[in-house]
Design a protein around this motif. Structure first.
Motif, PDB file in Angstrom:
ATOM      1  N   ASP A  68     -14.164 -17.742   4.490  1.00  0.00           N
ATOM      2  CA  ASP A  68     -14.548 -17.310   5.831  1.00  0.00           C
ATOM      3  C   ASP A  68     -13.567 -17.776   6.901  1.00  0.00           C
ATOM      4  OD1 ASP A  68     -16.747 -16.025   4.838  1.00  0.00           O
ATOM      5  OD2 ASP A  68     -18.153 -17.676   5.248  1.00  0.00           O
ATOM      6  N   ARG A  69     -12.786 -18.801   6.588  1.00  0.00           N
ATOM      7  CA  ARG A  69     -11.820 -19.316   7.571  1.00  0.00           C
ATOM      8  C   ARG A  69     -10.529 -18.500   7.592  1.00  0.00           C
ATOM      9  NH1 ARG A  69     -13.073 -24.498   5.057  1.00  0.00           N
ATOM     10  NH2 ARG A  69     -10.968 -24.475   4.156  1.00  0.00           N
ATOM     11  N   LEU A  70     -10.326 -17.654   6.612  1.00  0.00           N
ATOM     12  CA  LEU A  70      -9.070 -16.915   6.490  1.00  0.00           C
ATOM     13  C   LEU A  70      -9.095 -15.624   7.304  1.00  0.00           C
ATOM     14  CD1 LEU A  70      -8.337 -17.336   2.673  1.00  0.00           C
ATOM     15  CD2 LEU A  70      -7.665 -18.805   4.585  1.00  0.00           C
ATOM     16  N   PRO A  71      -7.914 -15.047   7.572  1.00  0.00           N
ATOM     17  CA  PRO A  71      -7.864 -13.787   8.327  1.00  0.00           C
ATOM     18  C   PRO A  71      -8.654 -12.692   7.624  1.00  0.00           C
ATOM     19  CG  PRO A  71      -5.665 -14.751   8.101  1.00  0.00           C
ATOM     20  CD  PRO A  71      -6.572 -15.554   7.228  1.00  0.00           C
ATOM     21  N   GLY A  72      -9.127 -11.722   8.395  1.00  0.00           N
ATOM     22  CA  GLY A  72      -9.865 -10.600   7.838  1.00  0.00           C
ATOM     23  C   GLY A  72     -11.361 -10.796   7.950  1.00  0.00           C
ATOM     24  N   SER A  73     -12.094  -9.893   7.280  1.00  0.00           N
ATOM     25  CA  SER A  73     -13.553  -9.923   7.330  1.00  0.00           C
ATOM     26  C   SER A  73     -14.118  -9.830   5.927  1.00  0.00           C
ATOM     27  CB  SER A  73     -14.064  -8.742   8.180  1.00  0.00           C
ATOM     28  OG  SER A  73     -13.799  -7.514   7.519  1.00  0.00           O
ATOM     29  N   ALA A  74     -15.446  -9.896   5.843  1.00  0.00           N
ATOM     30  CA  ALA A  74     -16.113  -9.827   4.549  1.00  0.00           C
ATOM     31  C   ALA A  74     -15.853  -8.493   3.844  1.00  0.00           C
ATOM     32  CB  ALA A  74     -17.614 -10.037   4.733  1.00  0.00           C
ATOM     33  N   ALA A  75     -15.458  -7.482   4.607  1.00  0.00           N
ATOM     34  CA  ALA A  75     -15.184  -6.170   4.009  1.00  0.00           C
ATOM     35  C   ALA A  75     -13.820  -6.121   3.325  1.00  0.00           C
ATOM     36  CB  ALA A  75     -15.251  -5.091   5.088  1.00  0.00           C
ATOM     37  N   ASP A  76     -12.976  -7.112   3.602  1.00  0.00           N
ATOM     38  CA  ASP A  76     -11.628  -7.127   3.036  1.00  0.00           C
ATOM     39  C   ASP A  76     -11.611  -7.854   1.694  1.00  0.00           C
ATOM     40  OD1 ASP A  76     -10.395  -5.856   5.283  1.00  0.00           O
ATOM     41  OD2 ASP A  76     -10.592  -7.761   6.368  1.00  0.00           O
ATOM     42  N   ASP A  77     -10.775  -7.415   0.795  1.00  0.00           N
ATOM     43  CA  ASP A  77     -10.666  -8.050  -0.513  1.00  0.00           C
ATOM     44  C   ASP A  77     -10.123  -9.478  -0.346  1.00  0.00           C
ATOM     45  OD1 ASP A  77      -9.156  -8.731  -3.159  1.00  0.00           O
ATOM     46  OD2 ASP A  77     -10.436  -7.023  -3.663  1.00  0.00           O
ATOM     47  N   PRO A  78     -10.701 -10.450  -1.064  1.00  0.00           N
ATOM     48  CA  PRO A  78     -10.226 -11.842  -0.945  1.00  0.00           C
ATOM     49  C   PRO A  78      -8.736 -12.008  -1.259  1.00  0.00           C
ATOM     50  CG  PRO A  78     -12.327 -11.776  -2.097  1.00  0.00           C
ATOM     51  CD  PRO A  78     -11.897 -10.352  -1.927  1.00  0.00           C
ATOM     52  N   PHE A  79      -8.225 -11.209  -2.197  1.00  0.00           N
ATOM     53  CA  PHE A  79      -6.798 -11.298  -2.516  1.00  0.00           C
ATOM     54  C   PHE A  79      -5.962 -10.989  -1.286  1.00  0.00           C
ATOM     55  CE2 PHE A  79      -2.886  -9.049  -3.847  1.00  0.00           C
ATOM     56  CZ  PHE A  79      -2.259 -10.078  -4.551  1.00  0.00           C
ATOM     57  N   HIS A  80      -6.333  -9.948  -0.554  1.00  0.00           N
ATOM     58  CA  HIS A  80      -5.599  -9.570   0.642  1.00  0.00           C
ATOM     59  C   HIS A  80      -5.735 -10.636   1.725  1.00  0.00           C
ATOM     60  CE1 HIS A  80      -5.866  -5.044  -0.590  1.00  0.00           C
ATOM     61  NE2 HIS A  80      -4.899  -5.691  -1.212  1.00  0.00           N
ATOM     62  N   ARG A  81      -6.912 -11.256   1.825  1.00  0.00           N
ATOM     63  CA  ARG A  81      -7.127 -12.265   2.859  1.00  0.00           C
ATOM     64  C   ARG A  81      -6.312 -13.532   2.570  1.00  0.00           C
ATOM     65  NH1 ARG A  81     -13.441 -12.775   4.336  1.00  0.00           N
ATOM     66  NH2 ARG A  81     -12.483 -13.967   6.049  1.00  0.00           N
ATOM     67  N   ILE A  82      -6.290 -13.940   1.310  1.00  0.00           N
ATOM     68  CA  ILE A  82      -5.475 -15.115   0.949  1.00  0.00           C
ATOM     69  C   ILE A  82      -3.999 -14.801   1.157  1.00  0.00           C
ATOM     70  CG2 ILE A  82      -4.829 -16.699  -0.904  1.00  0.00           C
ATOM     71  CD1 ILE A  82      -7.583 -16.150  -2.157  1.00  0.00           C
ATOM     72  N   ALA A  83      -3.591 -13.599   0.766  1.00  0.00           N
ATOM     73  CA  ALA A  83      -2.195 -13.197   0.935  1.00  0.00           C
ATOM     74  C   ALA A  83      -1.804 -13.200   2.402  1.00  0.00           C
ATOM     75  CB  ALA A  83      -1.963 -11.823   0.324  1.00  0.00           C
ATOM     76  N   ALA A  84      -2.669 -12.670   3.265  1.00  0.00           N
ATOM     77  CA  ALA A  84      -2.366 -12.622   4.695  1.00  0.00           C
ATOM     78  C   ALA A  84      -2.191 -14.031   5.261  1.00  0.00           C
ATOM     79  CB  ALA A  84      -3.478 -11.881   5.443  1.00  0.00           C
ATOM     80  N   ALA A  85      -3.054 -14.945   4.854  1.00  0.00           N
ATOM     81  CA  ALA A  85      -2.956 -16.320   5.342  1.00  0.00           C
ATOM     82  C   ALA A  85      -1.695 -16.997   4.816  1.00  0.00           C
ATOM     83  CB  ALA A  85      -4.198 -17.103   4.908  1.00  0.00           C
ATOM     84  N   TRP A  86      -1.395 -16.794   3.542  1.00  0.00           N
ATOM     85  CA  TRP A  86      -0.215 -17.428   2.940  1.00  0.00           C
ATOM     86  C   TRP A  86       1.077 -16.918   3.561  1.00  0.00           C
ATOM     87  CZ3 TRP A  86       3.149 -15.237  -1.136  1.00  0.00           C
ATOM     88  CH2 TRP A  86       4.071 -16.172  -1.622  1.00  0.00           C
ATOM     89  N   LEU A  87       1.154 -15.626   3.809  1.00  0.00           N
ATOM     90  CA  LEU A  87       2.380 -15.036   4.330  1.00  0.00           C
ATOM     91  C   LEU A  87       2.650 -15.419   5.776  1.00  0.00           C
ATOM     92  CD1 LEU A  87       2.071 -11.473   2.759  1.00  0.00           C
ATOM     93  CD2 LEU A  87       3.754 -13.226   2.158  1.00  0.00           C
ATOM     94  N   LEU A  88       1.644 -15.925   6.484  1.00  0.00           N
ATOM     95  CA  LEU A  88       1.845 -16.329   7.878  1.00  0.00           C
ATOM     96  C   LEU A  88       2.900 -17.420   8.014  1.00  0.00           C
ATOM     97  CD1 LEU A  88      -1.790 -16.406   9.337  1.00  0.00           C
ATOM     98  CD2 LEU A  88       0.073 -14.869  10.002  1.00  0.00           C
ATOM     99  N   SER A  89       3.072 -18.236   6.976  1.00  0.00           N
ATOM    100  CA  SER A  89       4.013 -19.355   7.072  1.00  0.00           C
ATOM    101  C   SER A  89       5.454 -18.927   6.802  1.00  0.00           C
ATOM    102  CB  SER A  89       3.622 -20.464   6.093  1.00  0.00           C
ATOM    103  OG  SER A  89       3.614 -19.996   4.757  1.00  0.00           O
ATOM    104  N   TYR A  90       5.666 -17.657   6.501  1.00  0.00           N
ATOM    105  CA  TYR A  90       7.015 -17.155   6.237  1.00  0.00           C
ATOM    106  C   TYR A  90       7.338 -16.044   7.222  1.00  0.00           C
ATOM    107  CZ  TYR A  90       6.256 -19.585   1.820  1.00  0.00           C
ATOM    108  OH  TYR A  90       5.978 -20.534   0.868  1.00  0.00           O
ATOM    109  N   GLY A  91       8.610 -15.828   7.422  1.00  0.00           N
ATOM    110  CA  GLY A  91       9.024 -14.769   8.337  1.00  0.00           C
ATOM    111  C   GLY A  91      10.191 -13.980   7.779  1.00  0.00           C
TER     112      GLY A  91
END
Length: 327
Positions: A20-43
């Motif tokens: 629940d602390r990660l980007p996105g909502s309950a409608a989004d797949d957890p894989f995508h939410r973890i990926a979105a959070a992880w990719l934030l630290s890279y540019g």
């Protein structure tokens, strides 16, 4: 930037509170939410490459009928076998050991993030997967000094923009992304040197001293411009895109009669090999290229296996040169 592959496989149980602390909502797949959070630290290109790796992995999992967060080691092993034996979409040939090792590294970082930082996952299918052995020799096509001179001449005859870009890549060993990402305001002075401020891989900034041929090429290309990207798109509006620069370099290489397979990285490879051949200190070349590990730089040293350079001879000469002097 590549988007992540859609997922239709059933979502496995994950820890709901941390999710629940990660980007996105309950409608989004957890894989995508973890990926979105992880990719934030890279540019930049690093984030693009990692996103592409995750997309490829998710696509493979979809093919296998398993959710990426439910995958097990044998799914990863099967993916590695597929990558190493089947033509890949972008290249038309099987992936190299270096490419597979990089993809596994990205995947391992992703799952480690999901376990230790996001605290959503409890298991990584990559944890015990064997990584392919990567050659300690750079696989890029290297150019000789004569071939580099021909390319510089061809670029100078083509246009001021081509001359400036090829000069930067050849004489300074920059990644093409570092050169294309620089702005006119980054071109300045530092302790009596003309320098270019660039953004290295991983977001670190560096000041690169520019030799006279690069300064002349840049001054000729920039003319009176004082702002905006150094390298402009053909329209004169906006930054010169990577794909356009790569295609232009391909045309210049063909016009110069260079061997097939030359890429922008070939110029960086040649920068290192020629400097090391000329006797530049390994540490100086390492610093100039922005390598964190000297072993990365040593991959470009073509003559490091030359037996004439063995320290055995140096020590033997030192210890025996004075034989009989103290008798």
């Amino acid at each position: 930037m590549p988007t992540l592959a859609p997922i239709t496989a059933a979502v496995p149980p994950v820890r709901p509170a941390p999710l629940d602390r990660l980007p996105g909502s309950a409608a989004d797949d957890p894989f995508h939410r973890i990926a979105a959070a992880w990719l934030l630290s890279y540019g930049g290109h690093t984030q693009t490459a990692y996103r592409r790796d995750l997309h490829a992995w998710a696509t493979w999992c979809e093919h296998m009928g398993v959710h990426p967060l439910a995958a097990e080691r044998f799914h990863v092993d099967a993916w590695v076998r597929h990558l190493s034996s089947q033509p890949q979409p972008r290249t038309g040939r099987p992936a190299s050991a270096a490419t597979i090792a990089r993809r596994l590294s990205a995947l391992s970082r992703f799952y480690d993030y999901g376990i230790h930082d996001a605290e959503v996952l409890t298991y990584s299918p990559v944890a015990s997967v064997r990584r392919p052995r990567v050659s300690d020799e750079s696989q890029a096509v290297g150019l000789t000094a004569d071939e580099l001179r021909r390319l510089l001449t061809t670029a100078a005859e083509h246009s001021p923009r081509s001359a400036a870009l090829v000069a930067l890549l050849t004489f300074c060993g920059l990644r093409i992304s570092e050169a294309l990402g620089a702005d006119v305001r980054d071109y300045g002075h530092d302790h009596g040197h003309r320098v270019l401020k660039i953004t290295r891989k991983g977001g670190k900034s560096a000041r690169v001293p520019l030799p006279a041929p690069v300064i002349r090429a840049l001054d000729d290309y920039l003319a009176e411009r004082t702002s905006g990207p150094i390298f402009l798109a053909a329209s004169g509006d906006g930054r010169y895109p990577y794909i356009s620069a790569k295609q232009q370099l391909d045309r210049l290489c063909r016009a110069a009669g260079l061997p097939a397979g030359v890429t922008p990285h070939s110029l960086r490879h040649s920068y290192a090999t020629e400097n090391l051949r000329l006797g530049a200190a390994l540490q100086d070349v390492q610093d100039a290229m922005g390598h964190a590990d000297p072993r990365t730089t040593r991959r470009y040293d073509r003559s490091r296996h030359n037996l004439d350079r063995s320290p055995n001879y140096l020590l033997a000469s030192s210890l025996t040169s004075g034989d009989g002097e103290h008798d």
